[in-house]
Scaffold this motif. Structure first.
Motif, PDB file in Angstrom:
ATOM      1  N   GLY A  79       0.823  -1.204   0.000  1.00 22.09           N
ATOM      2  CA  GLY A  79       0.000   0.000   0.000  1.00 22.09           C
ATOM      3  C   GLY A  79       0.854   1.250   0.000  1.00 22.09           C
ATOM      4  O   GLY A  79       2.063   1.199  -0.285  1.00 22.09           O
ATOM      5  N   ILE A  80       0.244   2.383   0.375  1.00 17.87           N
ATOM      6  CA  ILE A  80       0.925   3.671   0.169  1.00 17.87           C
ATOM      7  C   ILE A  80       2.027   3.978   1.181  1.00 17.87           C
ATOM      8  O   ILE A  80       2.782   4.916   0.971  1.00 17.87           O
ATOM      9  N   THR A  81       2.125   3.206   2.279  1.00 15.41           N
ATOM     10  CA  THR A  81       3.308   3.388   3.125  1.00 15.41           C
ATOM     11  C   THR A  81       4.533   3.142   2.264  1.00 15.41           C
ATOM     12  O   THR A  81       5.509   3.915   2.294  1.00 15.41           O
ATOM     13  N   CYS A  90      13.239   2.427   7.778  1.00 13.14           N
ATOM     14  CA  CYS A  90      13.042   3.583   8.659  1.00 13.14           C
ATOM     15  C   CYS A  90      11.903   4.444   8.126  1.00 13.14           C
ATOM     16  O   CYS A  90      11.035   4.905   8.887  1.00 13.14           O
ATOM     17  N   ALA A  91      11.881   4.645   6.811  1.00 12.13           N
ATOM     18  CA  ALA A  91      10.815   5.431   6.189  1.00 12.13           C
ATOM     19  C   ALA A  91       9.453   4.774   6.445  1.00 12.13           C
ATOM     20  O   ALA A  91       8.495   5.426   6.874  1.00 12.13           O
ATOM     21  N   ASN A  92       9.360   3.470   6.231  1.00 10.45           N
ATOM     22  CA  ASN A  92       8.098   2.765   6.491  1.00 10.45           C
ATOM     23  C   ASN A  92       7.669   2.905   7.943  1.00 10.45           C
ATOM     24  O   ASN A  92       6.486   3.096   8.245  1.00 10.45           O
ATOM     25  N   ALA A  93       8.642   2.788   8.844  1.00 14.81           N
ATOM     26  CA  ALA A  93       8.331   2.873  10.283  1.00 14.81           C
ATOM     27  C   ALA A  93       7.731   4.232  10.624  1.00 14.81           C
ATOM     28  O   ALA A  93       6.779   4.328  11.408  1.00 14.81           O
ATOM     29  N   ILE A  94       8.276   5.283  10.029  1.00 16.78           N
ATOM     30  CA  ILE A  94       7.755   6.632  10.293  1.00 16.78           C
ATOM     31  C   ILE A  94       6.351   6.775   9.722  1.00 16.78           C
ATOM     32  O   ILE A  94       5.450   7.313  10.366  1.00 16.78           O
ATOM     33  N   TYR A  95       6.107   6.282   8.506  1.00 12.96           N
ATOM     34  CA  TYR A  95       4.863   6.579   7.783  1.00 12.96           C
ATOM     35  C   TYR A  95       3.688   5.680   8.155  1.00 12.96           C
ATOM     36  O   TYR A  95       2.531   6.092   8.016  1.00 12.96           O
ATOM     37  N   LEU A  96       3.969   4.440   8.586  1.00 13.46           N
ATOM     38  CA  LEU A  96       2.880   3.469   8.783  1.00 13.46           C
ATOM     39  C   LEU A  96       1.740   3.989   9.685  1.00 13.46           C
ATOM     40  O   LEU A  96       0.561   3.830   9.327  1.00 13.46           O
ATOM     41  N   PRO A  97       2.028   4.638  10.823  1.00 13.51           N
ATOM     42  CA  PRO A  97       0.907   5.122  11.652  1.00 13.51           C
ATOM     43  C   PRO A  97      -0.003   6.114  10.921  1.00 13.51           C
ATOM     44  O   PRO A  97      -1.235   6.053  11.071  1.00 13.51           O
ATOM     45  N   TYR A  98       0.572   7.005  10.124  1.00  7.72           N
ATOM     46  CA  TYR A  98      -0.221   7.993   9.388  1.00  7.72           C
ATOM     47  C   TYR A  98      -1.076   7.314   8.316  1.00  7.72           C
ATOM     48  O   TYR A  98      -2.230   7.684   8.089  1.00  7.72           O
ATOM     49  N   VAL A  99      -0.488   6.317   7.653  1.00  7.88           N
ATOM     50  CA  VAL A  99      -1.223   5.613   6.593  1.00  7.88           C
ATOM     51  C   VAL A  99      -2.371   4.800   7.197  1.00  7.88           C
ATOM     52  O   VAL A  99      -3.457   4.726   6.619  1.00  7.88           O
ATOM     53  N   ILE A 100      -2.158   4.228   8.371  1.00 12.07           N
ATOM     54  CA  ILE A 100      -3.261   3.527   9.051  1.00 12.07           C
ATOM     55  C   ILE A 100      -4.393   4.518   9.329  1.00 12.07           C
ATOM     56  O   ILE A 100      -5.569   4.223   9.093  1.00 12.07           O
ATOM     57  N   GLN A 101      -4.054   5.711   9.802  1.00 15.95           N
ATOM     58  CA  GLN A 101      -5.082   6.726  10.072  1.00 15.95           C
ATOM     59  C   GLN A 101      -5.812   7.115   8.780  1.00 15.95           C
ATOM     60  O   GLN A 101      -7.033   7.288   8.779  1.00 15.95           O
ATOM     61  N   TYR A 102      -5.083   7.239   7.690  1.00 16.37           N
ATOM     62  CA  TYR A 102      -5.707   7.592   6.405  1.00 16.37           C
ATOM     63  C   TYR A 102      -6.600   6.448   5.913  1.00 16.37           C
ATOM     64  O   TYR A 102      -7.756   6.661   5.528  1.00 16.37           O
ATOM     65  N   ASN A 103      -6.087   5.221   5.954  1.00 18.16           N
ATOM     66  CA  ASN A 103      -6.829   4.070   5.414  1.00 18.16           C
ATOM     67  C   ASN A 103      -7.990   3.637   6.305  1.00 18.16           C
ATOM     68  O   ASN A 103      -8.904   2.953   5.836  1.00 18.16           O
ATOM     69  N   ALA A 104      -7.941   4.015   7.582  1.00 18.17           N
ATOM     70  CA  ALA A 104      -8.987   3.562   8.512  1.00 18.17           C
ATOM     71  C   ALA A 104     -10.373   4.031   8.079  1.00 18.17           C
ATOM     72  O   ALA A 104     -11.375   3.393   8.411  1.00 18.17           O
ATOM     73  N   LYS A 105     -10.434   5.114   7.308  1.00 19.08           N
ATOM     74  CA  LYS A 105     -11.730   5.572   6.775  1.00 19.08           C
ATOM     75  C   LYS A 105     -12.357   4.490   5.889  1.00 19.08           C
ATOM     76  O   LYS A 105     -13.567   4.455   5.692  1.00 19.08           O
ATOM     77  N   GLU A 106     -11.518   3.639   5.326  1.00 16.99           N
ATOM     78  CA  GLU A 106     -11.979   2.617   4.390  1.00 16.99           C
ATOM     79  C   GLU A 106     -12.059   1.229   5.043  1.00 16.99           C
ATOM     80  O   GLU A 106     -12.913   0.431   4.688  1.00 16.99           O
ATOM     81  N   CYS A 107     -11.162   0.923   5.960  1.00 15.44           N
ATOM     82  CA  CYS A 107     -11.088  -0.467   6.455  1.00 15.44           C
ATOM     83  C   CYS A 107     -10.695  -0.515   7.928  1.00 15.44           C
ATOM     84  O   CYS A 107      -9.814  -1.298   8.295  1.00 15.44           O
ATOM     85  N   LYS A 108     -11.364   0.284   8.763  1.00 13.42           N
ATOM     86  CA  LYS A 108     -10.948   0.316  10.172  1.00 13.42           C
ATOM     87  C   LYS A 108     -11.167  -1.021  10.867  1.00 13.42           C
ATOM     88  O   LYS A 108     -10.455  -1.357  11.809  1.00 13.42           O
ATOM     89  N   GLU A 109     -12.164  -1.807  10.375  1.00 10.54           N
ATOM     90  CA  GLU A 109     -12.413  -3.096  11.019  1.00 10.54           C
ATOM     91  C   GLU A 109     -11.241  -4.059  10.830  1.00 10.54           C
ATOM     92  O   GLU A 109     -10.978  -4.905  11.667  1.00 10.54           O
ATOM     93  N   ARG A 110     -10.506  -3.887   9.726  1.00  8.10           N
ATOM     94  CA  ARG A 110      -9.318  -4.754   9.503  1.00  8.10           C
ATOM     95  C   ARG A 110      -8.202  -4.406  10.491  1.00  8.10           C
ATOM     96  O   ARG A 110      -7.566  -5.281  11.062  1.00  8.10           O
ATOM     97  N   TYR A 111      -7.970  -3.117  10.675  1.00 10.44           N
ATOM     98  CA  TYR A 111      -6.951  -2.699  11.654  1.00 10.44           C
ATOM     99  C   TYR A 111      -7.393  -3.060  13.069  1.00 10.44           C
ATOM    100  O   TYR A 111      -6.574  -3.449  13.907  1.00 10.44           O
ATOM    101  N   ALA A 112      -8.705  -2.922  13.338  1.00  7.34           N
ATOM    102  CA  ALA A 112      -9.219  -3.278  14.665  1.00  7.34           C
ATOM    103  C   ALA A 112      -8.993  -4.761  14.937  1.00  7.34           C
ATOM    104  O   ALA A 112      -8.680  -5.163  16.064  1.00  7.34           O
TER     105      ALA A 112
END
Ligand code: FE2
Length: 208
Positions: A76-78, A95-117
């Protein structure tokens, strides 16, 4: 092996598994590989970083499971952002992925929050709703970064405001065109990608 290499490659493997678990090409074949890798990485990465050899062995297995997951489900976009910022700001991939992953989860959660949950629940994280569970997952990933000396924003990494401003538009455009963007669970265009990058630079939670 340098500790930073353990941290960065471990967080890359975690990103492979988390992105595979929500990717549009996910399947009943890739899901268990991704989820088991996530559990193993949460249990072993920081221990491995601190020199535990048994934990390091488990990390070898976990990264391979994560690789098998994303080879089938894609990413995905991370990764899209990591590829394009890495080339411009010379940030190591993991290192780049580690920094970005939390933000991308917040962005993608609008679409698939149940998967992250579901990931958060499997990891035993706290939360009485999907939103709270997603927040716990984001916080867990930030804690991994804090525990392994990985910054939480591009500004924190040391990218100057001037350098960021000069490159953000082209990075956003190129990241949208990256091969990993097509399998991201939520669509994104150049303007939204630029906004995501702005938030990542400043270290602000994604709220759109
Ligand atoms: Fe990667």
């Amino acid at each position: 092996m340098p500790k930073s290499l353990t941290a960065h490659t471990g967080m890359d493997a975690l990103t492979h598994a988390v992105e595979a678990y929500v990717a549009s090409q996910r399947s009943p074949f890739s899901d268990p590989l991704a989820m088991h890798a996530i559990v193993m990485i949460k249990d072993n990465l920081v221990k491995s970083y601190n020199g535990d050899k048994a934990a390091r062995e488990q990390m070898h297995y976990a990264q391979c499971l994560a690789g098998m997951a994303f080879s089938n489900a894609l990413l995905g976009i991370t990764h899209s952002i990591a590829h394009k910022t890495g080339a411009v700001f010379h940030i190591p991939h993991g290192c780049a992925n580690a920094i970005y992953l939390p933000y991308v989860i917040q962005y993608n959660a609008k679409e698939c929050k149940e998967r992250y949950a579901q990931i958060a629940k499997t990891l035993g994280l706290s939360g009485n709703s999907d939103d709270e569970l997603v927040t716990s997952l984001v916080e867990m990933i930030r804690d991994l970064n804090r525990n392994m000396d990985i910054p939480l924003s591009l500004k924190g990494y040391g990218v100057s405001e001037e350098d960021f401003r000069a490159n953000v538009k082209s990075i956003a455009h190129n990241a949208v065109l990256d091969a990993c963007t097509g399998s991201n669970p939520r669509t994104i265009d150049d303007a939204a990608m630029e906004r995501v990058l702005e938030y990542i630079y400043e270290g602000k939670d994604i709220d759109f």
